[in-house]
Design an enzyme around this catalytic site. Structure first.
Site, short mmCIF file in Angstrom:
data_model
loop_
_atom_site.label_atom_id
_atom_site.label_comp_id
_atom_site.label_asym_id
_atom_site.label_seq_id
_atom_site.Cartn_x
_atom_site.Cartn_y
_atom_site.Cartn_z
N LYS A 22 67.25 19.89 54.92
CA LYS A 22 67.22 21.27 55.44
C LYS A 22 65.87 21.93 55.12
O LYS A 22 65.21 22.45 56.01
CB LYS A 22 68.36 22.08 54.80
CG LYS A 22 68.26 23.56 55.04
CD LYS A 22 69.36 24.34 54.35
CE LYS A 22 69.08 24.72 52.93
NZ LYS A 22 68.21 25.88 52.71
N ASN A 23 65.49 21.87 53.84
CA ASN A 23 64.26 22.58 53.44
C ASN A 23 63.01 21.90 54.00
O ASN A 23 61.95 22.52 54.07
CB ASN A 23 64.17 22.69 51.92
CG ASN A 23 65.22 23.65 51.37
OD1 ASN A 23 65.85 24.39 52.14
ND2 ASN A 23 65.42 23.64 50.07
N CYS A 116 68.98 38.29 47.41
CA CYS A 116 69.97 37.37 47.97
C CYS A 116 71.18 37.38 47.04
O CYS A 116 71.18 38.08 46.05
CB CYS A 116 69.39 35.99 48.21
SG CYS A 116 69.44 34.95 46.79
N ARG A 121 64.63 37.93 45.01
CA ARG A 121 63.78 36.78 45.35
C ARG A 121 62.51 37.33 45.98
O ARG A 121 62.42 37.52 47.18
CB ARG A 121 64.53 35.83 46.29
CG ARG A 121 65.68 35.15 45.59
CD ARG A 121 66.40 34.17 46.46
NE ARG A 121 65.59 33.01 46.79
CZ ARG A 121 66.01 32.03 47.59
NH1 ARG A 121 67.20 32.10 48.15
NH2 ARG A 121 65.23 31.01 47.86
N ASP A 304 68.54 23.63 42.93
CA ASP A 304 69.54 23.47 43.99
C ASP A 304 70.67 22.50 43.64
O ASP A 304 71.60 22.34 44.43
CB ASP A 304 68.86 23.02 45.30
CG ASP A 304 68.13 24.16 45.97
OD1 ASP A 304 68.29 25.31 45.54
OD2 ASP A 304 67.38 23.90 46.94
N ARG A 396 75.38 26.15 56.24
CA ARG A 396 73.94 26.41 56.30
C ARG A 396 73.15 25.17 55.92
O ARG A 396 72.03 24.98 56.40
CB ARG A 396 73.56 27.52 55.32
CG ARG A 396 74.01 28.88 55.71
CD ARG A 396 73.45 29.90 54.77
NE ARG A 396 71.99 29.79 54.71
CZ ARG A 396 71.22 30.50 53.90
NH1 ARG A 396 71.75 31.37 53.08
NH2 ARG A 396 69.91 30.34 53.90
C1 UD1 Z 1 62.82 27.08 48.05
C2 UD1 Z 1 64.05 26.44 48.63
C3 UD1 Z 1 65.27 26.72 47.77
C4 UD1 Z 1 65.01 26.31 46.33
C5 UD1 Z 1 63.70 26.92 45.82
C6 UD1 Z 1 63.31 26.42 44.45
C7 UD1 Z 1 63.58 26.46 50.99
C8 UD1 Z 1 63.92 27.00 52.34
N1 UD1 Z 1 64.25 26.96 49.97
O1 UD1 Z 1 63.04 28.50 48.06
O2 UD1 Z 1 66.37 25.97 48.30
O3 UD1 Z 1 66.06 26.75 45.52
O4 UD1 Z 1 62.62 26.61 46.72
O5 UD1 Z 1 63.13 25.05 44.46
O6 UD1 Z 1 62.79 25.54 50.87
N2 UD1 Z 1 58.71 33.63 43.32
C9 UD1 Z 1 58.00 34.75 43.01
N3 UD1 Z 1 57.23 35.33 44.01
C10 UD1 Z 1 57.16 34.80 45.25
C11 UD1 Z 1 57.88 33.62 45.55
C12 UD1 Z 1 58.65 33.06 44.56
O7 UD1 Z 1 58.05 35.27 41.89
O8 UD1 Z 1 56.44 35.35 46.11
C13 UD1 Z 1 59.53 32.98 42.26
C14 UD1 Z 1 61.02 32.98 42.60
O9 UD1 Z 1 61.66 34.19 42.20
C15 UD1 Z 1 61.50 31.78 41.81
C16 UD1 Z 1 60.30 30.82 41.86
O10 UD1 Z 1 59.19 31.62 42.22
O11 UD1 Z 1 61.75 32.13 40.47
C17 UD1 Z 1 60.44 29.69 42.83
O12 UD1 Z 1 60.80 30.19 44.10
P1 UD1 Z 1 60.31 29.48 45.44
O13 UD1 Z 1 59.84 28.10 45.09
O14 UD1 Z 1 59.37 30.38 46.14
O15 UD1 Z 1 61.65 29.39 46.27
P2 UD1 Z 1 61.81 29.47 47.84
O16 UD1 Z 1 60.60 28.93 48.51
O17 UD1 Z 1 62.28 30.83 48.22
#
Ligand code: UD1
Length: 420
Positions: A22-23, A116, A121, A304, A396
């Site tokens: 999915k990701n 979420c 997030r 995950d 999903r």
């Molecule tokens: C992606 C995955 C999700 C998985 C996550 C962590 C997809 C569609 N989703 O989510 O399934 O659980 O990676 O492996 O691929 N953060 C910040 N600022 C930002 C962005 C992130 O502080 O601008 C923090 C988040 O709060 C979290 C960490 O960084 O603590 C990692 O998040 P991130 O890797 O960005 O997750 P997603 O890309 O949203």
């Protein structure tokens, strides 16, 4: 709305083919905004999140058709540079369109995702990275508005390793003028596969698979055919399901290398595991031992699978600690698991599980995708019948989960219900 009715107590045995990630697909699909033409993405999972991304891209003018896991996308004519709230609120990965849009069209308007089910997030890293590349960013009526005549290569360090922000900034940098250096970039396999797709499209990226990416911007890219990598989270979920039911399972079409940290933990818990190039055979004929996990970025234990591992540990006789360092609030499954009789003490980002007590069937409610998976796994070992409500969350991210589980010997039925 659908629910699952599950009769616990059946061993899972047999073979199952793992779907595309999915990701992985969600990261690759927005890349079509970078170059006009027709794309073919093989092994695309037929999932609600993929449909949501298709609808979002469709609203921008990309024609998307998913046929037997073959996704065809025609991005010849883009007519809108906006990702409306109705899409982004359904799926945060919609935010991926921001980087490609501003890089290619110099303008983008993307709804802010908000929180979420399991907490805040943020997207600050996506925005800081794009600002570093020269985009002007403002927040207007709940939308991020990004503008740039031409993005310019720059150095950007991710304070926190972020999958989504790395994907977004990397896509944007492929069309920027000059060189971009990204440090502490995410190295999750889904991001690496996106980088490989971008290179096929004509992007110049060095350091793929490492946390330092050097991207030399090019004037234009071209469409490609590509393939989504196997879903490591789906694979881990099935392995855990087999382990906790004392079963024997063979996963086909998976990438064992992407699952190294999880396979080691499964072995520590007493599973016998045999790995070949794209197959994993797991057999569990012992009582599972309690094994602690701490989630971290790749190649560590993925956040995950935290919820599924927690369900597994309910079966292990003794105490285990489950720590989530990525999403510290991601424990919405805990109160629902307690309804099945689980003994879990939650202290901030640590769940302390006292396992080994027989669970008993109950009605439980899914709150998010991986929480739903955890509830289904727990129901598989509970005595009697359980109902898992709001299974749209599971749809999903898991393709045909009840069919796959049934083929392995689980007793699970999807039932339409008026309950929400
Ligand atoms: C992606 C995955 C999700 C998985 C996550 C962590 C997809 C569609 N989703 O989510 O399934 O659980 O990676 O492996 O691929 N953060 C910040 N600022 C930002 C962005 C992130 O502080 O601008 C923090 C988040 O709060 C979290 C960490 O960084 O603590 C990692 O998040 P991130 O890797 O960005 O997750 P997603 O890309 O949203």
């Amino acid at each position: 709305m659908d629910k699952f009715v599950i009769e616990g107590g059946h061993r899972l045995c047999g073979r199952v083919k793992i779907s595309g990630a999915k990701n992985g697909s969600l990261a690759m699909m927005p890349a079509v905004l970078l170059a006009p033409g027709v794309y073919h993405l093989k092994n695309t999972p037929n999932l609600r999140d993929v449909w949501t991304m298709s609808r979002l891209l469709g609203s921008m003018g990309v024609f998307c058709e998913l046929n037997d896991n073959n996704l065809f996308m025609d991005a010849s004519q883009i007519k809108s540079y906006e990702a409306p709230y109705e899409h982004v609120k359904m799926m945060r990965a919609s935010f991926y369109v921001l980087g490609p849009l501003v890089a290619r069209y110099g303008t983008a308007k993307v709804s802010l995702p908000g929180g979420c089910a399991w907490g805040p997030r943020p997207v600050d890293l996506h925005l800081k990275g794009l600002e570093k590349l020269g985009a002007e960013i403002s927040i207007e009526n709940g939308y991020v508005v990004a503008k740039a005549e031409k993005l310019k290569g720059a150095k950007f360090h991710f304070d926190i390793s972020s999958v989504g922000a790395t994907g977004n900034i990397m896509m944007a940098a492929t069309l920027a003028q000059g060189t971009t250096l990204l440090t502490n970039a995410a190295i999750e396999p889904e991001i690496t596969s996106l980088a490989r797709m971008l290179v096929k499209m004509g992007a110049k990226i060095e350091g793929i698979g490492t946390s330092q990416l050097i991207i030399d911007g090019v004037a234009e890219l071209h469409p490609v055919d590509d393939e989504t990598i196997p879903d490591r989270i789906e694979a881990a979920t099935f392995l855990i399901a087999a382990a906790m039911t004392g079963g024997r399972i063979e996963l086909e079409h998976t990438n064992p290398y992407h699952l190294a940290s999880v396979l080691q933990k499964l072995e520590e818990s007493g599973c016998n595991i045999d790995v070949t190039s794209d197959n994993i055979l797991l057999e569990m004929d012992n009582e599972p031992k309690p094994v602690d996990i701490t989630t971290s970025v790749y190649p560590g234990i993925p956040t995950d699978i935290q919820a599924q591992w927690l369900a597994f540990m309910l079966k292990a006789n003794g105490i285990s600690k489950i720590i989530d360092t990525i999403y510290t609030d991601r424990f919405k499954h805990v109160p629902e698991l307690r309804r099945l009789g689980a003994n879990i003490d939650l202290q901030e980002n640590t769940a302390i599980v006292q396992g080994g007590k027989q669970l008993s069937g109950a009605t439980v409610m899914s709150s998010d995708l991986r929480a739903s998976a955890s509830l289904i796994l727990a129901a598989l070992i509970a005595e009697g019948q359980s109902e898992v409500l709001r299974v749209y969350h599971i749809d999903r991210g898991y393709e045909n989960i009840e069919k796959k589980l049934t083929s392995l010997g689980a007793v699970i039925k999807r039932v339409k219900t008026d309950l929400i």
